[in-house]
Design an enzyme around this catalytic site. Structure first.
Site, PDB file in Angstrom:
ATOM      1  N   LYS A   1       0.833  -1.205   0.000  1.00  0.00           N
ATOM      2  CA  LYS A   1       0.000   0.000   0.000  1.00  0.00           C
ATOM      3  C   LYS A   1       0.871   1.262   0.000  1.00  0.00           C
ATOM      4  O   LYS A   1       0.651   2.177  -0.786  1.00  0.00           O
ATOM      5  CB  LYS A   1      -0.930   0.021   1.226  1.00  0.00           C
ATOM      6  CG  LYS A   1      -1.826  -1.202   1.358  1.00  0.00           C
ATOM      7  CD  LYS A   1      -2.716  -1.135   2.587  1.00  0.00           C
ATOM      8  CE  LYS A   1      -1.989  -1.164   3.903  1.00  0.00           C
ATOM      9  NZ  LYS A   1      -1.296  -2.437   4.222  1.00  0.00           N
TER      10      LYS A   1
ATOM     11  N   ARG B   1      12.074  -5.426   5.083  1.00  0.00           N
ATOM     12  CA  ARG B   1      11.844  -3.995   4.800  1.00  0.00           C
ATOM     13  C   ARG B   1      12.778  -3.110   5.637  1.00  0.00           C
ATOM     14  O   ARG B   1      12.976  -3.328   6.815  1.00  0.00           O
ATOM     15  CB  ARG B   1      10.401  -3.629   5.137  1.00  0.00           C
ATOM     16  CG  ARG B   1      10.160  -2.122   5.055  1.00  0.00           C
ATOM     17  CD  ARG B   1       8.719  -1.751   5.068  1.00  0.00           C
ATOM     18  NE  ARG B   1       8.004  -2.244   6.224  1.00  0.00           N
ATOM     19  CZ  ARG B   1       6.689  -2.138   6.371  1.00  0.00           C
ATOM     20  NH1 ARG B   1       5.963  -1.581   5.423  1.00  0.00           N
ATOM     21  NH2 ARG B   1       6.105  -2.606   7.439  1.00  0.00           N
TER      22      ARG B   1
ATOM     23  N   ARG C   1      11.439  -1.210  11.208  1.00  0.00           N
ATOM     24  CA  ARG C   1      10.319  -0.850  12.067  1.00  0.00           C
ATOM     25  C   ARG C   1      10.204  -1.835  13.231  1.00  0.00           C
ATOM     26  O   ARG C   1      10.419  -3.026  13.060  1.00  0.00           O
ATOM     27  CB  ARG C   1       9.017  -0.858  11.248  1.00  0.00           C
ATOM     28  CG  ARG C   1       8.656   0.507  10.725  1.00  0.00           C
ATOM     29  CD  ARG C   1       7.533   0.487   9.742  1.00  0.00           C
ATOM     30  NE  ARG C   1       6.331  -0.221  10.151  1.00  0.00           N
ATOM     31  CZ  ARG C   1       5.208  -0.261   9.433  1.00  0.00           C
ATOM     32  NH1 ARG C   1       5.141   0.394   8.284  1.00  0.00           N
ATOM     33  NH2 ARG C   1       4.157  -0.934   9.848  1.00  0.00           N
TER      34      ARG C   1
ATOM     35  N   ARG D   1      -0.097  -9.053  13.471  1.00  0.00           N
ATOM     36  CA  ARG D   1      -0.704  -8.055  12.567  1.00  0.00           C
ATOM     37  C   ARG D   1      -1.547  -8.742  11.496  1.00  0.00           C
ATOM     38  O   ARG D   1      -2.597  -8.238  11.095  1.00  0.00           O
ATOM     39  CB  ARG D   1       0.399  -7.197  11.917  1.00  0.00           C
ATOM     40  CG  ARG D   1       0.993  -6.178  12.884  1.00  0.00           C
ATOM     41  CD  ARG D   1       2.343  -5.669  12.407  1.00  0.00           C
ATOM     42  NE  ARG D   1       2.265  -4.906  11.183  1.00  0.00           N
ATOM     43  CZ  ARG D   1       3.304  -4.694  10.378  1.00  0.00           C
ATOM     44  NH1 ARG D   1       4.493  -5.196  10.674  1.00  0.00           N
ATOM     45  NH2 ARG D   1       3.150  -3.985   9.285  1.00  0.00           N
TER      46      ARG D   1
ATOM     47  N   ARG E   1      -9.632   0.671   8.762  1.00  0.00           N
ATOM     48  CA  ARG E   1      -9.107  -0.653   9.069  1.00  0.00           C
ATOM     49  C   ARG E   1     -10.085  -1.479   9.866  1.00  0.00           C
ATOM     50  O   ARG E   1      -9.781  -2.614  10.215  1.00  0.00           O
ATOM     51  CB  ARG E   1      -7.869  -0.458   9.918  1.00  0.00           C
ATOM     52  CG  ARG E   1      -6.628  -1.027   9.306  1.00  0.00           C
ATOM     53  CD  ARG E   1      -5.526  -0.510  10.180  1.00  0.00           C
ATOM     54  NE  ARG E   1      -4.366  -1.280  10.060  1.00  0.00           N
ATOM     55  CZ  ARG E   1      -3.278  -0.843   9.436  1.00  0.00           C
ATOM     56  NH1 ARG E   1      -3.263   0.310   8.839  1.00  0.00           N
ATOM     57  NH2 ARG E   1      -2.222  -1.589   9.414  1.00  0.00           N
TER      58      ARG E   1
HETATM   59  P1  AP5 Z   1       4.908  -1.584   1.873  1.00  0.00           P
HETATM   60  O1  AP5 Z   1       4.598  -0.767   0.672  1.00  0.00           O
HETATM   61  O2  AP5 Z   1       5.534  -0.894   3.040  1.00  0.00           O
HETATM   62  O3  AP5 Z   1       3.584  -2.365   2.345  1.00  0.00           O
HETATM   63  P2  AP5 Z   1       2.352  -1.823   3.189  1.00  0.00           P
HETATM   64  O4  AP5 Z   1       1.151  -2.524   2.675  1.00  0.00           O
HETATM   65  O5  AP5 Z   1       2.322  -0.327   3.199  1.00  0.00           O
HETATM   66  O6  AP5 Z   1       2.770  -2.422   4.600  1.00  0.00           O
HETATM   67  P3  AP5 Z   1       2.711  -1.805   6.056  1.00  0.00           P
HETATM   68  O7  AP5 Z   1       3.435  -2.776   6.945  1.00  0.00           O
HETATM   69  O8  AP5 Z   1       3.210  -0.389   6.097  1.00  0.00           O
HETATM   70  O9  AP5 Z   1       1.207  -1.842   6.341  1.00  0.00           O
HETATM   71  P4  AP5 Z   1       0.518  -1.887   7.663  1.00  0.00           P
HETATM   72  O10 AP5 Z   1      -0.847  -1.682   7.213  1.00  0.00           O
HETATM   73  O11 AP5 Z   1       0.742  -3.059   8.516  1.00  0.00           O
HETATM   74  O12 AP5 Z   1       1.263  -0.732   8.511  1.00  0.00           O
HETATM   75  P5  AP5 Z   1       0.813   0.724   8.961  1.00  0.00           P
HETATM   76  O13 AP5 Z   1       2.000   1.563   8.996  1.00  0.00           O
HETATM   77  O14 AP5 Z   1      -0.385   1.174   8.195  1.00  0.00           O
HETATM   78  O15 AP5 Z   1       5.825  -2.819   1.421  1.00  0.00           O
HETATM   79  C1  AP5 Z   1       6.346  -3.728   2.362  1.00  0.00           C
HETATM   80  C2  AP5 Z   1       7.689  -4.297   1.853  1.00  0.00           C
HETATM   81  O16 AP5 Z   1       7.450  -5.058   0.663  1.00  0.00           O
HETATM   82  C3  AP5 Z   1       8.728  -3.219   1.472  1.00  0.00           C
HETATM   83  O17 AP5 Z   1      10.016  -3.663   1.818  1.00  0.00           O
HETATM   84  C4  AP5 Z   1       8.590  -3.102  -0.051  1.00  0.00           C
HETATM   85  O18 AP5 Z   1       9.816  -2.712  -0.653  1.00  0.00           O
HETATM   86  C5  AP5 Z   1       8.200  -4.522  -0.437  1.00  0.00           C
HETATM   87  N1  AP5 Z   1       7.308  -4.567  -1.608  1.00  0.00           N
HETATM   88  C6  AP5 Z   1       6.299  -3.696  -1.899  1.00  0.00           C
HETATM   89  N2  AP5 Z   1       5.688  -4.057  -3.057  1.00  0.00           N
HETATM   90  C7  AP5 Z   1       6.309  -5.194  -3.475  1.00  0.00           C
HETATM   91  C8  AP5 Z   1       6.120  -6.058  -4.597  1.00  0.00           C
HETATM   92  N3  AP5 Z   1       5.169  -5.826  -5.521  1.00  0.00           N
HETATM   93  N4  AP5 Z   1       6.944  -7.140  -4.714  1.00  0.00           N
HETATM   94  C9  AP5 Z   1       7.911  -7.382  -3.795  1.00  0.00           C
HETATM   95  N5  AP5 Z   1       8.143  -6.599  -2.712  1.00  0.00           N
HETATM   96  C10 AP5 Z   1       7.349  -5.518  -2.552  1.00  0.00           C
HETATM   97  O19 AP5 Z   1       0.287   0.432  10.432  1.00  0.00           O
HETATM   98  C11 AP5 Z   1       1.167   0.105  11.482  1.00  0.00           C
HETATM   99  C12 AP5 Z   1       0.396   0.049  12.794  1.00  0.00           C
HETATM  100  O20 AP5 Z   1      -0.198   1.326  13.078  1.00  0.00           O
HETATM  101  C13 AP5 Z   1      -0.786  -0.928  12.836  1.00  0.00           C
HETATM  102  O21 AP5 Z   1      -0.371  -2.238  13.149  1.00  0.00           O
HETATM  103  C14 AP5 Z   1      -1.647  -0.298  13.935  1.00  0.00           C
HETATM  104  O22 AP5 Z   1      -1.147  -0.578  15.198  1.00  0.00           O
HETATM  105  C15 AP5 Z   1      -1.478   1.194  13.685  1.00  0.00           C
HETATM  106  N6  AP5 Z   1      -2.498   1.725  12.736  1.00  0.00           N
HETATM  107  C16 AP5 Z   1      -2.262   2.279  11.519  1.00  0.00           C
HETATM  108  N7  AP5 Z   1      -3.408   2.630  10.941  1.00  0.00           N
HETATM  109  C17 AP5 Z   1      -4.395   2.299  11.810  1.00  0.00           C
HETATM  110  C18 AP5 Z   1      -5.815   2.398  11.770  1.00  0.00           C
HETATM  111  N8  AP5 Z   1      -6.450   2.925  10.708  1.00  0.00           N
HETATM  112  N9  AP5 Z   1      -6.518   1.943  12.836  1.00  0.00           N
HETATM  113  C19 AP5 Z   1      -5.902   1.435  13.917  1.00  0.00           C
HETATM  114  N10 AP5 Z   1      -4.563   1.288  14.015  1.00  0.00           N
HETATM  115  C20 AP5 Z   1      -3.821   1.737  12.971  1.00  0.00           C
END
Ligand code: AP5
Length: 213
Positions: free
Chosen positions: A13, A127, A160, A171, A88
């Site tokens: 994402k 990552r 991270r 997660r 979410r």
């Molecule tokens: P990346 O693009 O970073 O993937 P992502 O889907 O953004 O993953 P996240 O881990 O950031 O998502 P998340 O939803 O768990 O975390 P968030 O920060 O929102 O890619 C990941 C890796 O894969 C990278 O190394 C990239 O290079 C590689 N990659 C990408 N595309 C690829 C491809 N096509 N092929 C191969 N490799 C690839 O949330 C973190 C925490 O915050 C949550 O756990 C929660 O505690 C809190 N939080 C955030 N939002 C909320 C909410 N709305 N409600 C409640 N809690 C929340």
């Protein structure tokens, strides 16, 4: 245009949102990034959020809904925005719809980046992120030119806290229990579009853009 990005942790994402906003004027609104900034700033919000994030749990709905309600009032959101990691839960999705309706707006697309769980552990444990500019790398798939250093700004790359294997497992459980019901929610609204996100990032981006324009 208002776009919701859906998908499990590590589905890409953030990667795809960054690519998109380099081409369009809409900002990327990542609740994860906002919460990590609050942690970095040592604010009360950050302290509360950290206890949830470090164990892979979701931060309470009321907190993130308020973050998005405030952020989307900014002038830069007038033409549109890309929601990365929000909503979410069903209550968050309903709150978003209500909030947008009171402003005479609504979401245009909910784009699901579809990747099986088996691929995600490797993506997330590998990552690395720039502590300063947020640029993203992967130990195998997207290496920086110089190990541990950001190509774009020269700062140190970090892992991270929640990208440890045991937290990733939690997660993913949280995603399937609390976030995946949104797939049906947006399907019913006829807004759901699915992208095969197991492909290389360039191909994922092409498929993503085809949905939008
Ligand atoms: P990346 O693009 O970073 O993937 P992502 O889907 O953004 O993953 P996240 O881990 O950031 O998502 P998340 O939803 O768990 O975390 P968030 O920060 O929102 O890619 C990941 C890796 O894969 C990278 O190394 C990239 O290079 C590689 N990659 C990408 N595309 C690829 C491809 N096509 N092929 C191969 N490799 C690839 O949330 C973190 C925490 O915050 C949550 O756990 C929660 O505690 C809190 N939080 C955030 N939002 C909320 C909410 N709305 N409600 C409640 N809690 C929340």
């Amino acid at each position: 245009m208002i776009i919701v990005l859906l998908g499990p942790p590590g589905s890409g994402k953030g990667t795809q949102a960054k690519r998109l906003i380099s081409e369009v004027k809409w900002p990327q609104l990542s609740t994860g990034d906002m919460l990590r900034s609050a942690i970095g700033a040592g604010s009360q919000l950050g302290k509360e959020a950290k206890s949830f994030m470090d164990r892979g749990a979701l931060v309470p709905d009321s907190v993130v809904v308020q973050l998005i309600a405030d952020r989307t009032r900014n002038e830069d959101c007038r033409a549109g925005f890309v929601l990365d990691g929000f909503p979410r839960t069903l209550p968050q999705a309903e709150a978003l719809d209500q909030m947008l309706a009171t402003r005479g707006r609504g979401i245009d697309h909910a784009v699901l980046f579809d990747v099986p769980d088996a691929d995600l552990l490797e993506r997330l444990t590998g990552r690395r992120t720039c502590a300063k500019c947020g640029a993203m790398y992967h130990l195998q798939a997207a290496q920086p030119k110089k190990q541990g250093i950001c190509d774009q700004c020269g700062s140190a790359l970090i892992q991270r806290e929640d990208d440890r294997a045991e937290v990733i497992k939690k997660r993913l459980e949280v995603y399937h229990a609390q976030t995946s019901p949104l797939i049906e929610y947006y399907k019913k609204q006829e807004k759901l579009k699915t992208v095969n996100a197991t492909q290389a990032p360039d191909l994922v981006f092409q498929a993503f853009k085809k949905i939008l324009y």
